[in-house]
Scaffold this active site. Structure first.
Site, mmCIF file in Angstrom:
data_model
loop_
_atom_site.group_PDB
_atom_site.id
_atom_site.type_symbol
_atom_site.label_atom_id
_atom_site.label_comp_id
_atom_site.label_asym_id
_atom_site.label_seq_id
_atom_site.Cartn_x
_atom_site.Cartn_y
_atom_site.Cartn_z
ATOM 1 N N CYS A 185 0.814 -1.222 0.000
ATOM 2 C CA CYS A 185 0.000 0.000 0.000
ATOM 3 C C CYS A 185 0.849 1.275 0.000
ATOM 4 O O CYS A 185 0.641 2.171 -0.825
ATOM 5 C CB CYS A 185 -0.986 -0.011 1.165
ATOM 6 S SG CYS A 185 -0.247 0.147 2.808
ATOM 7 N N HIS B 89 -2.695 1.445 6.846
ATOM 8 C CA HIS B 89 -3.035 1.314 5.424
ATOM 9 C C HIS B 89 -3.190 2.698 4.815
ATOM 10 O O HIS B 89 -3.635 3.641 5.471
ATOM 11 C CB HIS B 89 -4.330 0.515 5.239
ATOM 12 C CG HIS B 89 -4.594 0.155 3.809
ATOM 13 N ND1 HIS B 89 -3.910 -0.839 3.161
ATOM 14 C CD2 HIS B 89 -5.454 0.685 2.888
ATOM 15 C CE1 HIS B 89 -4.349 -0.944 1.913
ATOM 16 N NE2 HIS B 89 -5.277 -0.013 1.722
ATOM 17 N N HIS C 40 -5.832 1.803 -4.352
ATOM 18 C CA HIS C 40 -4.930 1.297 -3.320
ATOM 19 C C HIS C 40 -4.524 -0.139 -3.636
ATOM 20 O O HIS C 40 -5.128 -0.807 -4.483
ATOM 21 C CB HIS C 40 -5.579 1.375 -1.931
ATOM 22 C CG HIS C 40 -6.674 0.378 -1.700
ATOM 23 N ND1 HIS C 40 -6.867 -0.268 -0.496
ATOM 24 C CD2 HIS C 40 -7.666 -0.101 -2.522
ATOM 25 C CE1 HIS C 40 -7.901 -1.074 -0.577
ATOM 26 N NE2 HIS C 40 -8.411 -0.998 -1.779
#
Length: 357
Positions: free
Chosen positions: A272, A320, A332
Protein backbone atom coordinates in the site's frame (compact mmCIF):
# COMPACT_ATOMS: atom_id res chain seq x y z
CA UNK A 1 -14.77 -76.28 59.65
CA UNK A 2 -13.24 -76.05 56.17
CA UNK A 3 -16.28 -77.79 54.66
CA UNK A 4 -18.55 -74.93 55.65
CA UNK A 5 -16.49 -72.19 53.86
CA UNK A 6 -18.06 -70.48 50.79
CA UNK A 7 -16.11 -70.94 47.57
CA UNK A 8 -13.90 -67.85 46.81
CA UNK A 9 -15.07 -65.85 43.76
CA UNK A 10 -12.54 -64.51 41.27
CA UNK A 11 -12.52 -60.67 41.26
CA UNK A 12 -13.44 -60.57 37.56
CA UNK A 13 -16.41 -62.94 37.75
CA UNK A 14 -19.93 -62.56 38.94
CA UNK A 15 -21.32 -59.17 40.00
CA UNK A 16 -17.84 -57.66 40.27
CA UNK A 17 -17.14 -58.45 36.64
CA UNK A 18 -20.43 -56.86 35.56
CA UNK A 19 -19.64 -53.72 37.57
CA UNK A 20 -16.12 -53.49 36.14
CA UNK A 21 -17.45 -53.91 32.61
CA UNK A 22 -19.98 -51.15 33.15
CA UNK A 23 -17.29 -48.78 34.46
CA UNK A 24 -14.99 -49.67 31.60
CA UNK A 25 -17.67 -48.93 29.02
CA UNK A 26 -18.47 -45.63 30.71
CA UNK A 27 -14.80 -44.72 30.78
CA UNK A 28 -14.40 -45.65 27.12
CA UNK A 29 -17.39 -43.53 26.20
CA UNK A 30 -15.98 -40.61 28.15
CA UNK A 31 -12.56 -41.06 26.54
CA UNK A 32 -14.15 -41.23 23.10
CA UNK A 33 -16.07 -38.07 23.79
CA UNK A 34 -12.95 -36.21 24.83
CA UNK A 35 -10.86 -37.56 21.99
CA UNK A 36 -13.58 -37.07 19.42
CA UNK A 37 -16.14 -34.38 18.88
CA UNK A 38 -15.62 -32.72 22.26
CA UNK A 39 -12.02 -31.76 21.32
CA UNK A 40 -12.60 -31.13 17.63
CA UNK A 41 -11.90 -27.67 16.26
CA UNK A 42 -15.10 -25.66 16.05
CA UNK A 43 -16.42 -25.33 12.52
CA UNK A 44 -16.47 -21.65 11.54
CA UNK A 45 -19.13 -20.14 9.38
CA UNK A 46 -18.00 -18.30 6.21
CA UNK A 47 -18.78 -15.00 7.96
CA UNK A 48 -16.54 -15.96 10.89
CA UNK A 49 -13.77 -17.03 8.53
CA UNK A 50 -14.04 -13.71 6.70
CA UNK A 51 -13.86 -11.74 9.94
CA UNK A 52 -10.82 -13.66 11.15
CA UNK A 53 -9.06 -13.46 7.78
CA UNK A 54 -9.73 -9.72 7.47
CA UNK A 55 -8.26 -9.21 10.93
CA UNK A 56 -5.18 -11.28 10.07
CA UNK A 57 -4.63 -9.28 6.87
CA UNK A 58 -4.97 -6.04 8.85
CA UNK A 59 -2.37 -7.29 11.34
CA UNK A 60 -0.14 -8.48 8.51
CA UNK A 61 -0.27 -5.06 6.88
CA UNK A 62 0.64 -3.36 10.16
CA UNK A 63 3.61 -5.73 10.43
CA UNK A 64 4.48 -5.01 6.79
CA UNK A 65 4.74 -1.29 7.48
CA UNK A 66 7.01 -2.02 10.45
CA UNK A 67 9.04 -4.28 8.17
CA UNK A 68 9.28 -1.47 5.60
CA UNK A 69 10.50 0.94 8.26
CA UNK A 70 13.06 -1.53 9.59
CA UNK A 71 14.21 -2.26 6.04
CA UNK A 72 14.76 1.45 5.39
CA UNK A 73 16.67 1.83 8.66
CA UNK A 74 18.75 -1.25 7.83
CA UNK A 75 19.70 0.19 4.45
CA UNK A 76 20.60 3.52 6.07
CA UNK A 77 22.71 1.82 8.76
CA UNK A 78 24.51 -0.28 6.13
CA UNK A 79 25.19 2.79 3.97
CA UNK A 80 26.49 4.72 6.97
CA UNK A 81 28.77 1.84 7.93
CA UNK A 82 30.11 1.55 4.37
CA UNK A 83 30.88 5.28 4.27
CA UNK A 84 32.73 5.02 7.57
CA UNK A 85 34.73 2.03 6.35
CA UNK A 86 35.63 3.89 3.15
CA UNK A 87 36.84 6.84 5.24
CA UNK A 88 38.91 4.51 7.43
CA UNK A 89 40.47 3.01 4.29
CA UNK A 90 41.40 6.49 2.96
CA UNK A 91 42.90 7.45 6.32
CA UNK A 92 44.90 4.22 6.41
CA UNK A 93 46.29 4.95 2.93
CA UNK A 94 47.34 8.43 4.11
CA UNK A 95 48.92 6.88 7.17
CA UNK A 96 50.93 4.49 5.01
CA UNK A 97 52.07 7.39 2.82
CA UNK A 98 53.20 9.33 5.91
CA UNK A 99 55.01 6.31 7.28
CA UNK A 100 56.78 5.81 3.97
CA UNK A 101 57.91 9.45 4.09
CA UNK A 102 59.32 8.95 7.57
CA UNK A 103 61.05 5.82 6.35
CA UNK A 104 62.68 7.78 3.54
CA UNK A 105 64.03 10.35 6.02
CA UNK A 106 65.41 7.60 8.24
CA UNK A 107 67.04 5.90 5.24
CA UNK A 108 68.65 9.17 4.14
CA UNK A 109 70.06 9.73 7.62
CA UNK A 110 71.44 6.20 7.71
CA UNK A 111 73.15 6.66 4.33
CA UNK A 112 74.67 9.89 5.61
CA UNK A 113 76.35 7.84 8.29
CA UNK A 114 73.83 8.41 10.98
CA UNK A 115 75.67 11.61 12.04
CA UNK A 116 73.60 13.99 14.06
CA UNK A 117 72.90 17.21 12.08
CA UNK A 118 74.38 19.34 14.90
CA UNK A 119 77.67 17.38 14.77
CA UNK A 120 77.79 17.65 10.97
CA UNK A 121 77.42 21.40 11.29
CA UNK A 122 80.17 21.57 13.90
CA UNK A 123 82.60 19.85 11.49
CA UNK A 124 81.90 22.34 8.71
CA UNK A 125 84.69 24.94 8.34
CA UNK A 126 83.02 27.16 5.69
CA UNK A 127 80.87 29.82 7.45
CA UNK A 128 78.49 30.19 4.46
CA UNK A 129 78.01 26.43 4.19
CA UNK A 130 77.49 26.27 7.95
CA UNK A 131 74.63 28.81 7.83
CA UNK A 132 73.06 27.11 4.81
CA UNK A 133 73.19 23.69 6.45
CA UNK A 134 71.87 25.06 9.73
CA UNK A 135 68.80 26.51 8.03
CA UNK A 136 68.24 23.28 6.08
CA UNK A 137 68.59 21.13 9.20
CA UNK A 138 66.07 23.29 11.03
CA UNK A 139 63.56 22.95 8.22
CA UNK A 140 64.12 19.20 7.96
CA UNK A 141 63.78 18.85 11.72
CA UNK A 142 60.55 20.81 11.75
CA UNK A 143 59.10 18.79 8.85
CA UNK A 144 60.14 15.54 10.50
CA UNK A 145 58.55 16.57 13.79
CA UNK A 146 55.37 17.60 11.94
CA UNK A 147 55.35 14.29 10.05
CA UNK A 148 55.65 12.31 13.26
CA UNK A 149 52.88 14.35 14.87
CA UNK A 150 50.77 13.83 11.76
CA UNK A 151 51.24 10.06 11.89
CA UNK A 152 50.26 10.05 15.54
CA UNK A 153 47.07 12.03 14.80
CA UNK A 154 46.23 9.71 11.93
CA UNK A 155 46.55 6.71 14.23
CA UNK A 156 44.20 8.39 16.72
CA UNK A 157 41.69 9.19 13.94
CA UNK A 158 41.76 5.65 12.56
CA UNK A 159 41.22 4.18 16.02
CA UNK A 160 38.22 6.51 16.46
CA UNK A 161 36.82 5.54 13.07
CA UNK A 162 37.18 1.84 13.84
CA UNK A 163 35.45 2.25 17.20
CA UNK A 164 32.59 4.12 15.52
CA UNK A 165 32.40 1.42 12.84
CA UNK A 166 32.01 -1.14 15.60
CA UNK A 167 29.09 0.81 17.09
CA UNK A 168 27.44 1.20 13.70
CA UNK A 169 27.91 -2.50 13.02
CA UNK A 170 26.04 -3.17 16.26
CA UNK A 171 23.23 -0.86 15.12
CA UNK A 172 23.09 -2.62 11.77
CA UNK A 173 22.87 -6.03 13.44
CA UNK A 174 20.02 -4.78 15.64
CA UNK A 175 18.15 -3.47 12.58
CA UNK A 176 18.66 -6.78 10.77
CA UNK A 177 17.26 -8.66 13.76
CA UNK A 178 14.24 -6.36 13.87
CA UNK A 179 13.76 -6.80 10.12
CA UNK A 180 13.76 -10.58 10.43
CA UNK A 181 11.28 -10.42 13.32
CA UNK A 182 8.79 -8.28 11.37
CA UNK A 183 9.22 -10.48 8.29
CA UNK A 184 8.42 -13.59 10.35
CA UNK A 185 5.32 -11.88 11.77
CA UNK A 186 4.05 -10.96 8.31
CA UNK A 187 4.58 -14.49 7.02
CA UNK A 188 2.92 -16.00 10.09
CA UNK A 189 -0.20 -13.81 9.69
CA UNK A 190 -0.49 -14.51 5.97
CA UNK A 191 -0.06 -18.26 6.48
CA UNK A 192 -2.75 -18.24 9.17
CA UNK A 193 -5.10 -16.40 6.82
CA UNK A 194 -4.50 -18.93 4.06
CA UNK A 195 -5.17 -21.83 6.43
CA UNK A 196 -8.51 -20.29 7.35
CA UNK A 197 -9.42 -19.67 3.72
CA UNK A 198 -8.61 -23.29 2.94
CA UNK A 199 -11.53 -24.27 5.19
CA UNK A 200 -13.97 -22.70 2.73
CA UNK A 201 -15.54 -24.54 -0.13
CA UNK A 202 -14.67 -23.40 -3.66
CA UNK A 203 -17.95 -21.49 -3.88
CA UNK A 204 -17.41 -19.82 -0.50
CA UNK A 205 -13.85 -18.89 -1.43
CA UNK A 206 -15.03 -17.41 -4.72
CA UNK A 207 -17.64 -15.40 -2.81
CA UNK A 208 -15.01 -14.14 -0.38
CA UNK A 209 -12.58 -13.20 -3.16
CA UNK A 210 -15.36 -11.44 -5.05
CA UNK A 211 -16.13 -9.36 -1.98
CA UNK A 212 -12.46 -8.35 -1.85
CA UNK A 213 -12.29 -7.44 -5.51
CA UNK A 214 -10.21 -10.48 -6.41
CA UNK A 215 -10.69 -13.59 -8.47
CA UNK A 216 -10.47 -17.08 -7.04
CA UNK A 217 -7.06 -18.66 -7.44
CA UNK A 218 -4.87 -15.57 -7.71
CA UNK A 219 -4.47 -12.81 -10.27
CA UNK A 220 -5.92 -14.64 -13.24
CA UNK A 221 -8.55 -11.98 -13.92
CA UNK A 222 -6.52 -8.93 -12.89
CA UNK A 223 -6.72 -7.37 -16.37
CA UNK A 224 -10.51 -7.61 -16.37
CA UNK A 225 -10.63 -6.18 -12.84
CA UNK A 226 -8.38 -3.31 -13.91
CA UNK A 227 -10.55 -2.49 -16.94
CA UNK A 228 -13.65 -2.53 -14.78
CA UNK A 229 -11.96 -0.28 -12.23
CA UNK A 230 -10.90 2.20 -14.90
CA UNK A 231 -14.38 2.41 -16.35
CA UNK A 232 -16.01 2.77 -12.93
CA UNK A 233 -13.51 5.27 -11.50
CA UNK A 234 -14.82 8.84 -11.14
CA UNK A 235 -12.11 10.38 -13.29
CA UNK A 236 -12.58 14.08 -13.68
CA UNK A 237 -15.25 14.33 -10.99
CA UNK A 238 -12.82 16.52 -9.08
CA UNK A 239 -9.79 18.38 -10.34
CA UNK A 240 -6.39 17.69 -8.81
CA UNK A 241 -5.13 20.74 -6.90
CA UNK A 242 -1.88 20.91 -8.91
CA UNK A 243 -0.06 19.17 -11.80
CA UNK A 244 1.99 17.01 -9.44
CA UNK A 245 -1.15 15.58 -7.82
CA UNK A 246 -2.61 14.95 -11.29
CA UNK A 247 0.52 13.02 -12.26
CA UNK A 248 0.36 10.93 -9.06
CA UNK A 249 -3.26 10.03 -9.85
CA UNK A 250 -2.35 9.15 -13.45
CA UNK A 251 0.39 6.84 -12.18
CA UNK A 252 -2.05 5.12 -9.83
CA UNK A 253 -4.47 4.51 -12.70
CA UNK A 254 -1.60 2.96 -14.64
CA UNK A 255 -0.92 0.57 -11.75
CA UNK A 256 -4.46 -0.85 -11.66
CA UNK A 257 -4.43 -4.63 -11.81
CA UNK A 258 -0.82 -5.01 -10.66
CA UNK A 259 -0.38 -7.48 -7.77
CA UNK A 260 0.05 -6.68 -4.12
CA UNK A 261 3.39 -7.96 -2.82
CA UNK A 262 4.34 -6.97 0.70
CA UNK A 263 7.49 -4.85 0.78
CA UNK A 264 7.25 -3.99 -2.94
CA UNK A 265 7.58 -0.47 -4.36
CA UNK A 266 7.07 -1.19 -8.06
CA UNK A 267 7.19 -1.07 -10.94
CA UNK A 268 5.51 -4.48 -11.32
CA UNK A 269 4.03 -4.95 -7.83
CA UNK A 270 3.30 -2.85 -4.76
CA UNK A 271 2.24 -2.83 -1.16
CA UNK A 272 0.00 0.00 0.00
CA UNK A 273 2.64 2.59 0.95
CA UNK A 274 4.89 1.41 -1.89
CA UNK A 275 2.15 2.38 -4.36
CA UNK A 276 1.60 5.87 -2.94
CA UNK A 277 5.34 6.46 -2.71
CA UNK A 278 5.85 5.40 -6.34
CA UNK A 279 2.86 7.49 -7.52
CA UNK A 280 4.20 10.68 -5.99
CA UNK A 281 7.78 9.85 -6.99
CA UNK A 282 6.58 9.87 -10.62
CA UNK A 283 5.53 13.48 -9.96
CA UNK A 284 8.96 14.40 -8.58
CA UNK A 285 7.94 14.32 -4.91
CA UNK A 286 9.83 12.11 -2.46
CA UNK A 287 7.64 10.49 0.18
CA UNK A 288 8.86 8.43 3.15
CA UNK A 289 8.48 4.68 2.91
CA UNK A 290 5.88 3.82 5.55
CA UNK A 291 2.27 4.74 6.27
CA UNK A 292 3.09 6.14 9.69
CA UNK A 293 5.71 8.48 8.19
CA UNK A 294 3.77 9.36 5.03
CA UNK A 295 0.91 10.77 7.09
CA UNK A 296 3.27 13.53 8.26
CA UNK A 297 4.68 14.22 4.78
CA UNK A 298 2.53 17.16 3.80
CA UNK A 299 -0.40 19.25 4.97
CA UNK A 300 -3.13 17.47 6.89
CA UNK A 301 -6.54 17.86 5.29
CA UNK A 302 -9.99 17.02 6.60
CA UNK A 303 -12.24 14.46 4.95
CA UNK A 304 -14.42 17.25 3.56
CA UNK A 305 -11.36 18.86 1.90
CA UNK A 306 -10.20 15.73 0.05
CA UNK A 307 -8.95 16.26 -3.50
CA UNK A 308 -7.41 13.86 -6.06
CA UNK A 309 -3.84 12.96 -5.15
CA UNK A 310 -4.34 13.21 -1.39
CA UNK A 311 -3.15 10.32 0.74
CA UNK A 312 -5.92 8.70 2.76
CA UNK A 313 -5.06 6.61 5.82
CA UNK A 314 -6.96 3.92 7.69
CA UNK A 315 -7.12 2.11 11.03
CA UNK A 316 -6.03 3.48 14.39
CA UNK A 317 -2.46 2.32 13.84
CA UNK A 318 -2.21 4.14 10.47
CA UNK A 319 -1.45 0.79 8.87
CA UNK A 320 -3.03 1.31 5.42
CA UNK A 321 -2.93 4.09 2.83
CA UNK A 322 -4.54 4.78 -0.53
CA UNK A 323 -4.48 7.56 -3.13
CA UNK A 324 -7.70 9.55 -3.30
CA UNK A 325 -9.11 10.00 -6.83
CA UNK A 326 -12.38 11.82 -6.08
CA UNK A 327 -15.99 10.84 -5.62
CA UNK A 328 -15.30 9.06 -2.33
CA UNK A 329 -13.00 6.60 -4.15
CA UNK A 330 -9.35 5.75 -3.89
CA UNK A 331 -6.80 3.58 -5.69
CA UNK A 332 -4.93 1.30 -3.32
CA UNK A 333 -3.03 -1.97 -3.02
CA UNK A 334 -5.34 -3.93 -0.67
CA UNK A 335 -3.56 -7.12 0.43
CA UNK A 336 -1.96 -10.32 -0.91
CA UNK A 337 -4.25 -11.86 -3.48
CA UNK A 338 -5.97 -8.57 -4.27
CA UNK A 339 -4.41 -6.47 -7.06
CA UNK A 340 -4.25 -2.68 -7.12
CA UNK A 341 -7.83 -1.52 -7.49
CA UNK A 342 -10.39 1.24 -7.02
CA UNK A 343 -12.31 1.10 -3.75
CA UNK A 344 -14.53 3.38 -1.64
CA UNK A 345 -12.76 5.04 1.24
CA UNK A 346 -15.66 3.99 3.45
CA UNK A 347 -14.71 0.31 3.31
CA UNK A 348 -12.14 0.79 6.10
CA UNK A 349 -11.99 2.92 9.27
CA UNK A 350 -10.82 6.36 8.12
CA UNK A 351 -7.89 7.73 10.15
CA UNK A 352 -6.83 10.91 8.35
CA UNK A 353 -5.52 12.44 5.14
CA UNK A 354 -2.46 14.33 3.94
CA UNK A 355 -1.76 16.46 0.86
CA UNK A 356 1.89 16.07 -0.19
CA UNK A 357 3.72 19.28 -1.07
Amino acid sequence: MAAHRKPKQHPLTGPAARTAATLALAGAATTTAFNGTALAEPVLTPAQVKAKVDKLYEEAEAATEKYNGAKEQTASARSSLDELRDEATRRTELLNTSRNALGSIATAQYRAGGIDPALQLALTSDPDEYLERAALAERVGTRQADAIAGVHQQLVDIARLRAEAGRRMGALTARQTELARHKATVQEKLSAAERLLDQLTAAQRASYDSSQGTSYGGYGDAATDARADRSAAPRGSLQAPNPRAAQAVAFAYGALGKPYVWGATGPDSFDCSGLTQAAWRSAGVSLPRTTYTQINAGRRVSRSELAPGDLVFFYSGISHVGLYIGGGQMIHAPRPGAPVRVAPIDEMPFAGATRPA
